[in-house]
Design a protein around this motif. Sequence first.
Motif, mmCIF file in Angstrom:
data_model
loop_
_atom_site.group_PDB
_atom_site.id
_atom_site.type_symbol
_atom_site.label_atom_id
_atom_site.label_comp_id
_atom_site.label_asym_id
_atom_site.label_seq_id
_atom_site.Cartn_x
_atom_site.Cartn_y
_atom_site.Cartn_z
ATOM 1 N N LEU A 35 -10.971 -4.137 5.061
ATOM 2 C CA LEU A 35 -11.857 -3.064 5.519
ATOM 3 C C LEU A 35 -12.845 -3.597 6.551
ATOM 4 O O LEU A 35 -13.089 -2.960 7.578
ATOM 5 C CB LEU A 35 -12.613 -2.444 4.341
ATOM 6 N N ARG A 40 -14.127 -0.533 8.759
ATOM 7 C CA ARG A 40 -14.127 0.648 7.888
ATOM 8 C C ARG A 40 -15.011 0.404 6.672
ATOM 9 O O ARG A 40 -15.285 -0.732 6.313
ATOM 10 C CB ARG A 40 -12.706 0.990 7.458
ATOM 11 N N LEU A 45 -12.692 4.612 2.545
ATOM 12 C CA LEU A 45 -11.487 4.370 1.760
ATOM 13 C C LEU A 45 -11.459 5.242 0.515
ATOM 14 O O LEU A 45 -10.419 5.818 0.172
ATOM 15 C CB LEU A 45 -11.381 2.888 1.373
ATOM 16 N N ILE A 74 -3.476 2.308 -0.678
ATOM 17 C CA ILE A 74 -4.501 1.669 0.162
ATOM 18 C C ILE A 74 -3.852 1.016 1.376
ATOM 19 O O ILE A 74 -4.328 1.165 2.502
ATOM 20 C CB ILE A 74 -5.318 0.640 -0.654
ATOM 21 N N VAL A 78 -4.755 2.037 5.272
ATOM 22 C CA VAL A 78 -5.356 1.095 6.231
ATOM 23 C C VAL A 78 -4.326 0.523 7.193
ATOM 24 O O VAL A 78 -4.676 -0.212 8.116
ATOM 25 C CB VAL A 78 -6.153 -0.036 5.538
#
Length: 94
Positions: A35, A40, A45, A74, A78
């Motif tokens: 992240l 991010r 998330l 996840i 991402v």
Amino acid sequence: MENNIFLYEKRIIGFDYLVNKMSEKKKLNRIKDVLRQQGRTQTWLAEKIGKSYVVVTNYCNNNSQPSIEILKKIADVVGVDVRELLEPSKPNPI
């Protein structure tokens, strides 16, 4: 300074030892690192995977681990291979 004494694993130990022992947790995932690399946030998330901020924070701090299904979700969100979200179990051979 008073040295606080605790009973831990049937031993009498000092407070400093106990704090150090408690902080020795294994890092199993790299979600927070990924992240950060992407700029991010954990809030972002959490919204994308339908989990609370607290749950995602626990994943990122390795206090709890996501299921395989959530880890895959996840990775998809991402845009990385799921293996990039995990700490290697063996050192990379050179």
